[in-house]
Design a protein around this motif. Structure first.
Motif, PDB file in Angstrom:
ATOM      1  N   ILE A 111      30.158  39.234  39.601  1.00 50.74           N
ATOM      2  CA  ILE A 111      30.856  40.519  39.510  1.00 50.74           C
ATOM      3  C   ILE A 111      30.080  41.417  38.565  1.00 50.74           C
ATOM      4  CG2 ILE A 111      32.922  41.684  38.657  1.00 50.74           C
ATOM      5  CD1 ILE A 111      34.564  39.425  39.822  1.00 50.74           C
ATOM      6  N   ASN A 112      29.774  42.625  39.040  1.00 47.38           N
ATOM      7  CA  ASN A 112      28.897  43.518  38.278  1.00 47.38           C
ATOM      8  C   ASN A 112      29.630  44.559  37.442  1.00 47.38           C
ATOM      9  OD1 ASN A 112      26.409  42.426  39.262  1.00 47.38           O
ATOM     10  ND2 ASN A 112      26.813  43.432  41.216  1.00 47.38           N
ATOM     11  N   TYR A 113      30.856  44.888  37.845  1.00 54.04           N
ATOM     12  CA  TYR A 113      31.549  45.982  37.173  1.00 54.04           C
ATOM     13  C   TYR A 113      32.891  45.506  36.621  1.00 54.04           C
ATOM     14  CZ  TYR A 113      28.008  48.796  39.414  1.00 54.04           C
ATOM     15  OH  TYR A 113      26.797  49.316  39.827  1.00 54.04           O
ATOM     16  N   TRP A 114      33.018  45.676  35.314  1.00 52.70           N
ATOM     17  CA  TRP A 114      34.209  45.241  34.581  1.00 52.70           C
ATOM     18  C   TRP A 114      34.755  46.388  33.739  1.00 52.70           C
ATOM     19  CZ3 TRP A 114      36.110  40.355  35.215  1.00 52.70           C
ATOM     20  CH2 TRP A 114      35.258  39.383  35.742  1.00 52.70           C
ATOM     21  N   GLY A 115      36.066  46.372  33.520  1.00 52.03           N
ATOM     22  CA  GLY A 115      36.632  47.217  32.496  1.00 52.03           C
ATOM     23  C   GLY A 115      36.454  46.558  31.140  1.00 52.03           C
ATOM     24  N   HIS A 116      36.923  47.244  30.102  1.00 49.38           N
ATOM     25  CA  HIS A 116      36.751  46.711  28.748  1.00 49.38           C
ATOM     26  C   HIS A 116      37.827  45.708  28.371  1.00 49.38           C
ATOM     27  CE1 HIS A 116      33.382  49.218  27.766  1.00 49.38           C
ATOM     28  NE2 HIS A 116      34.029  50.307  28.133  1.00 49.38           N
ATOM     29  N   GLY A 117      38.899  45.660  29.133  1.00 50.57           N
ATOM     30  CA  GLY A 117      39.943  44.675  28.880  1.00 50.57           C
ATOM     31  C   GLY A 117      41.114  45.229  28.103  1.00 50.57           C
ATOM     32  N   THR A 118      42.263  44.606  28.305  1.00 49.13           N
ATOM     33  CA  THR A 118      43.464  44.960  27.568  1.00 49.13           C
ATOM     34  C   THR A 118      44.181  43.671  27.173  1.00 49.13           C
ATOM     35  OG1 THR A 118      45.493  46.330  27.611  1.00 49.13           O
ATOM     36  CG2 THR A 118      44.903  45.229  29.669  1.00 49.13           C
ATOM     37  N   GLN A 119      44.623  43.616  25.924  1.00 47.67           N
ATOM     38  CA  GLN A 119      45.221  42.389  25.398  1.00 47.67           C
ATOM     39  C   GLN A 119      46.683  42.269  25.830  1.00 47.67           C
ATOM     40  OE1 GLN A 119      43.840  39.844  23.255  1.00 47.67           O
ATOM     41  NE2 GLN A 119      45.762  38.822  23.792  1.00 47.67           N
ATOM     42  N   VAL A 120      47.021  41.095  26.327  1.00 43.54           N
ATOM     43  CA  VAL A 120      48.416  40.751  26.621  1.00 43.54           C
ATOM     44  C   VAL A 120      48.774  39.546  25.760  1.00 43.54           C
ATOM     45  CG1 VAL A 120      50.012  39.855  28.353  1.00 43.54           C
ATOM     46  CG2 VAL A 120      48.376  41.659  28.967  1.00 43.54           C
ATOM     47  N   THR A 121      49.801  39.682  24.945  1.00 40.04           N
ATOM     48  CA  THR A 121      50.251  38.601  24.078  1.00 40.04           C
ATOM     49  C   THR A 121      51.721  38.332  24.355  1.00 40.04           C
ATOM     50  OG1 THR A 121      48.684  39.230  22.358  1.00 40.04           O
ATOM     51  CG2 THR A 121      50.503  37.780  21.716  1.00 40.04           C
ATOM     52  N   VAL A 122      52.018  37.078  24.686  1.00 40.14           N
ATOM     53  CA  VAL A 122      53.391  36.683  24.998  1.00 40.14           C
ATOM     54  C   VAL A 122      53.822  35.650  23.967  1.00 40.14           C
ATOM     55  CG1 VAL A 122      54.971  35.811  26.744  1.00 40.14           C
ATOM     56  CG2 VAL A 122      52.900  37.048  27.442  1.00 40.14           C
ATOM     57  N   SER A 123      54.852  35.983  23.217  1.00 41.53           N
ATOM     58  CA  SER A 123      55.334  35.061  22.187  1.00 41.53           C
ATOM     59  C   SER A 123      56.520  34.262  22.727  1.00 41.53           C
ATOM     60  CB  SER A 123      55.745  35.828  20.941  1.00 41.53           C
ATOM     61  OG  SER A 123      56.776  36.740  21.238  1.00 41.53           O
ATOM     62  N   SER A 124      56.663  33.056  22.183  1.00 41.48           N
ATOM     63  CA  SER A 124      57.743  32.169  22.660  1.00 41.48           C
ATOM     64  C   SER A 124      59.022  32.372  21.877  1.00 41.48           C
ATOM     65  CB  SER A 124      57.299  30.715  22.565  1.00 41.48           C
ATOM     66  OG  SER A 124      56.920  30.417  21.248  1.00 41.48           O
TER      67      SER A 124
END
Length: 124
Positions: A111-124
């Motif tokens: 895969i050549n094209y990516w976004g920069h990413g976004t954090q997902v955090t799920v707490s219990s």
């Protein structure tokens, strides 16, 4: 210039929902697929869900089936990932990617094209 911009990450408790968005530019949106991948600390990047912008055919990894829904808005060149009933093991950085011919949702290889990413955090 191909650009993929993610938004919508955050911190939630288990059982809650988030909607991620990926807005694309710099290419003809309907000629490609868009995929969501994720990478948790100490783990390899893995495919979560992908959609063809032209046919709307979609794919989900088994662990998110029935909880996540991917959709495409061609008028806005945007793909959404609705994530319901989130679990702590969904915690990761989520990246959107352009799915070209010869690449697929099951592997981040080639895969050549990516976004920069976004954090997902799920707490219990």
């Amino acid at each position: 210039e191909v650009q993929l911009v993610e938004s919508g990450g955050g911190v939630v408790q288990a059982g809650e929902s988030l909607r991620l968005s990926c807005t694309a530019s710099g290419f003809t949106f309907d000629d490609y697929g868009i995929g969501w991948f994720r990478q948790a600390p100490g783990h390899e990047r893995e495919g979560v869900s992908c959609i063809s912008a032209s046919t709307l055919a979609s794919w989900y990894r088994d662990s998110v089936k029935g909880r996540f829904t991917i959709s495409s808005d061609g008028a806005k060149n945007t793909v959404h990932l609705q994530m319901n009933n989130l679990r702590p093991d969904d915690t990761a950085v989520y990246y959107c990617a352009r799915i070209d011919h010869g690449t697929n949702c099951r592997s981040p290889s080639n895969i050549n094209y990516w976004g920069h990413g976004t954090q997902v955090t799920v707490s219990s």
